[in-house]
Write an enzyme that holds these catalytic residues in place. Structure first.
Site, PDB file in Angstrom:
ATOM      1  N   SER A  50     -39.683  46.156 -20.303  1.00 14.57           N
ATOM      2  CA  SER A  50     -40.991  45.519 -20.165  1.00 14.57           C
ATOM      3  C   SER A  50     -41.945  45.723 -21.335  1.00 14.57           C
ATOM      4  CB  SER A  50     -41.673  46.039 -18.894  1.00 14.57           C
ATOM      5  OG  SER A  50     -41.849  47.440 -18.999  1.00 14.57           O
ATOM      6  N   TYR A 237     -41.725  66.032 -35.155  1.00 15.79           N
ATOM      7  CA  TYR A 237     -40.806  65.191 -34.395  1.00 15.79           C
ATOM      8  C   TYR A 237     -39.360  65.699 -34.451  1.00 15.79           C
ATOM      9  CZ  TYR A 237     -39.063  61.087 -31.999  1.00 15.79           C
ATOM     10  OH  TYR A 237     -38.468  60.264 -31.059  1.00 15.79           O
TER      11      TYR A 237
HETATM   12  P1  NAI Z   1     -42.398  51.817 -24.290  1.00 10.28           P
HETATM   13  O1  NAI Z   1     -43.287  52.770 -23.581  1.00 10.28           O
HETATM   14  O2  NAI Z   1     -42.993  50.658 -24.968  1.00 10.28           O
HETATM   15  O3  NAI Z   1     -41.285  51.276 -23.263  1.00 10.28           O
HETATM   16  C1  NAI Z   1     -40.717  52.118 -22.292  1.00 10.28           C
HETATM   17  C2  NAI Z   1     -40.048  51.308 -21.212  1.00 10.28           C
HETATM   18  O4  NAI Z   1     -39.455  52.195 -20.263  1.00 10.28           O
HETATM   19  C3  NAI Z   1     -40.994  50.400 -20.410  1.00 10.28           C
HETATM   20  O5  NAI Z   1     -40.328  49.194 -20.141  1.00 10.28           O
HETATM   21  C4  NAI Z   1     -41.202  51.171 -19.111  1.00 10.28           C
HETATM   22  O6  NAI Z   1     -41.536  50.363 -17.995  1.00 10.28           O
HETATM   23  C5  NAI Z   1     -39.818  51.777 -18.948  1.00 10.28           C
HETATM   24  N1  NAI Z   1     -39.783  52.930 -18.054  1.00 10.28           N
HETATM   25  C6  NAI Z   1     -40.391  54.133 -18.200  1.00 10.28           C
HETATM   26  N2  NAI Z   1     -40.089  54.927 -17.152  1.00 10.28           N
HETATM   27  C7  NAI Z   1     -39.277  54.223 -16.336  1.00 10.28           C
HETATM   28  C8  NAI Z   1     -38.635  54.497 -15.099  1.00 10.28           C
HETATM   29  N3  NAI Z   1     -38.734  55.675 -14.482  1.00 10.28           N
HETATM   30  N4  NAI Z   1     -37.895  53.514 -14.528  1.00 10.28           N
HETATM   31  C9  NAI Z   1     -37.767  52.309 -15.130  1.00 10.28           C
HETATM   32  N5  NAI Z   1     -38.340  52.008 -16.306  1.00 10.28           N
HETATM   33  C10 NAI Z   1     -39.087  52.949 -16.898  1.00 10.28           C
HETATM   34  O7  NAI Z   1     -41.533  52.727 -25.298  1.00 10.28           O
HETATM   35  P2  NAI Z   1     -40.809  52.431 -26.700  1.00 10.28           P
HETATM   36  O8  NAI Z   1     -41.625  52.998 -27.787  1.00 10.28           O
HETATM   37  O9  NAI Z   1     -40.336  51.039 -26.779  1.00 10.28           O
HETATM   38  O10 NAI Z   1     -39.546  53.417 -26.573  1.00 10.28           O
HETATM   39  C11 NAI Z   1     -38.249  52.980 -26.263  1.00 10.28           C
HETATM   40  C12 NAI Z   1     -37.242  53.831 -27.035  1.00 10.28           C
HETATM   41  O11 NAI Z   1     -37.412  53.611 -28.439  1.00 10.28           O
HETATM   42  C13 NAI Z   1     -37.425  55.336 -26.815  1.00 10.28           C
HETATM   43  O12 NAI Z   1     -36.152  55.934 -26.763  1.00 10.28           O
HETATM   44  C14 NAI Z   1     -38.146  55.766 -28.064  1.00 10.28           C
HETATM   45  O13 NAI Z   1     -37.947  57.117 -28.386  1.00 10.28           O
HETATM   46  C15 NAI Z   1     -37.479  54.866 -29.088  1.00 10.28           C
HETATM   47  N6  NAI Z   1     -38.185  54.733 -30.370  1.00 10.28           N
HETATM   48  C16 NAI Z   1     -39.536  54.467 -30.440  1.00 10.28           C
HETATM   49  C17 NAI Z   1     -40.176  54.408 -31.664  1.00 10.28           C
HETATM   50  C18 NAI Z   1     -41.634  54.114 -31.759  1.00 10.28           C
HETATM   51  O14 NAI Z   1     -42.215  54.338 -32.828  1.00 10.28           O
HETATM   52  N7  NAI Z   1     -42.262  53.618 -30.730  1.00 10.28           N
HETATM   53  C19 NAI Z   1     -39.428  54.603 -32.927  1.00 10.28           C
HETATM   54  C20 NAI Z   1     -38.024  54.788 -32.758  1.00 10.28           C
HETATM   55  C21 NAI Z   1     -37.442  54.865 -31.514  1.00 10.28           C
END
Ligand code: NAI
Ligand code: NA
Length: 400
Positions: A50, A237
């Site tokens: 999402s 990090y």
């Molecule tokens: P985000 O917060 O935008 O998305 C997280 C998603 O997980 C959302 O869709 C949320 O609804 C879902 N979610 C959370 N808890 C849940 C649960 N209990 N049940 C079902 N859905 C659940 O996060 P983002 O930044 O897109 O992170 C995604 C991945 O990318 C992570 O592993 C993060 O470490 C990695 N990442 C992020 C970077 C950044 O700079 N934002 C850089 C490199 C990797």
């Protein structure tokens, strides 16, 4: 009612549904004219669909050349007496509408991805209505808590250092200020809990259960996302609790790759660029780095958001390769290559050294940082009439 942005610290307390819709459309427009994914998957499950990288993955796979049907799982809140609901709630709805308008499935499951019930519901749906087989599973959950599947007790992740505490400036988006914050060192227990929440265990468990249910197609791939970053950010990090969890995730990727080989499949971890998402704004002392990074990468014409990163991942790494998926010596996919470019990093460290709480809004790219944050929640997008009244009853009728 007229929906105004409400931000508390680094958390958005409101979202604009039609702004979220516009943001989805903008991302669809981008991938529609980008270098297309060739030979991509047709049936995809996205855990964490999402927002952030998961949502961008979904849009890229559906509209960026692969025409994939998608099942998305996320944890979001709809409209109620308490408020308008979360941005992700509306992202799910408007993504599905766009997908269906283009003859694609965009099925949403909203609830706890860690639960047994969610696994079962998803598997039942795949078998009954989704053609029975998946050819890609994207794991993009980001959260602070995970229940122990045995006891139901909650593990809580902590964003802490290992070894020495670190003090560094952190942005407060609500007040547009930068404040010094100290990140304390984690206990052994906190390190373990963070690994449980953000490491690879739940990813492996999903793949196991999907495999046992027989819903992984021959040649199915799976990918999860990671971050490493440059040396300057390693104390907060890579060498901290989050980095430990990511190291666990990387090892899980290798184990899953062996397992997937039995069905001719593959598992990867893709290391992505630092970006503003709902999750990343929580990382203390990290914002000066992002501010400097955005400024330098924009000046060099190398800046990417989630959608650009994901389109590049699927079109130039995970699919469309003549031989095999290009990886580094640790078998990681690197779409953080532009971020870690030597020249970029040299300029970033020079700029970071100049950033202070007094000048960060002009020396770094705070404008982009804040705009990205607001746009994640449907605000500050061009082409949206923010003065128009939004009808709560209409919103309540929108189903995921
Ligand atoms: P985000 O917060 O935008 O998305 C997280 C998603 O997980 C959302 O869709 C949320 O609804 C879902 N979610 C959370 N808890 C849940 C649960 N209990 N049940 C079902 N859905 C659940 O996060 P983002 O930044 O897109 O992170 C995604 C991945 O990318 C992570 O592993 C993060 O470490 C990695 N990442 C992020 C970077 C950044 O700079 N934002 C850089 C490199 C990797
Ligand atoms: Na995500």
């Amino acid at each position: 009612m007229i929906i105004e942005p409400v931000v508390k610290g680094v958390v958005a307390r409101s979202a604009h549904p039609y702004g979220c819709q516009q943001a989805i459309r903008n991302q669809i427009n981008y991938v529609s004219s980008a270098e297309p994914i060739v030979g991509g998957p047709k049936k995809v499950l996205i855990l964490g669909a999402s927002s952030g990288f998961g949502l961008a993955s979904r849009i890229s796979l559906a509209f960026g050349g692969s025409n994939a049907d998608t099942v998305g799982v996320s944890f979001e809140r709809g409209p109620s007496e308490k408020g308008i609901g979360t941005a992700g709630w509306y992202n799910n709805i408007f993504f599905r509408e766009e997908a269906e308008n283009n003859g694609l499935i965009g099925k949403n499951f909203v609830g706890d991805a860690f639960s047994v019930q969610m696994r079962q519901q998803v598997i039942d749906y795949i078998k009954a209505e989704f053609g029975g087989k998946l050819d890609l599973v994207v794991y993009s959950l980001a959260t602070g808590v995970r229940p122990d599947p045995e006891t139901g007790e909650l593990w809580r992740s902590s964003i802490k250092t290992i070894g020495e505490p670190v003090t560094g400036p952190t942005i407060n988006i609500e007040t547009d200020t930068m404040e010094l914050m100290t990140i304390e060192t984690a206990t052994e227990e906190e390190i373990e809990a963070t690994k449980k929440v953000m490491g690879g265990e739940d990813w492996a468990s999903w793949i196991d259960i999907l495999s046992e249910a027989g819903v992984l197609a021959e040649g199915c791939k799976t990918v999860a996302y990671s971050y490493i970053g440059p040396e300057a950010t390693h104390p907060i990090y890579h060498r901290g609790t989050l980095g430990r969890a990511k190291t666990h995730l990387h090892a899980t990727g290798d184990q899953l790759n062996d397992k997937m080989a039995q069905i001719g499949g593959e598992a990867y971890v893709s290391v992505c660029k630092a970006l503003v998402t709902k999750a990343s704004v929580f990382i203390p002392a990290f914002s000066p780095y992002i501010l400097a990074l955005f400024k330098v990468m924009k000046e060099k014409g190398l800046h990417e958001g989630c959608i650009e990163q994901m389109q590049r991942l699927f079109s130039q790494r995970l699919y469309g390769q003549e031989k095999c998926v290009p990886v580094d010596r640790q078998r990681l996919i690197r779409v953080d290559d532009w971020e870690l470019d030597e020249d970029v990093q040299q300029q970033v460290s020079q700029l970071m050294a100049q950033i202070t709480p007094e000048n960060f809004t002009t020396v770094g790219d705070y404008q982009r940082y804040k705009t990205d944050f607001m746009q994640l929640n449907g605000f500050w997008l061009e082409g949206v009439d923010y003065k128009a009244r939004v009808n709560m009853e209409t919103l309540k009728q929108l189903a995921p």
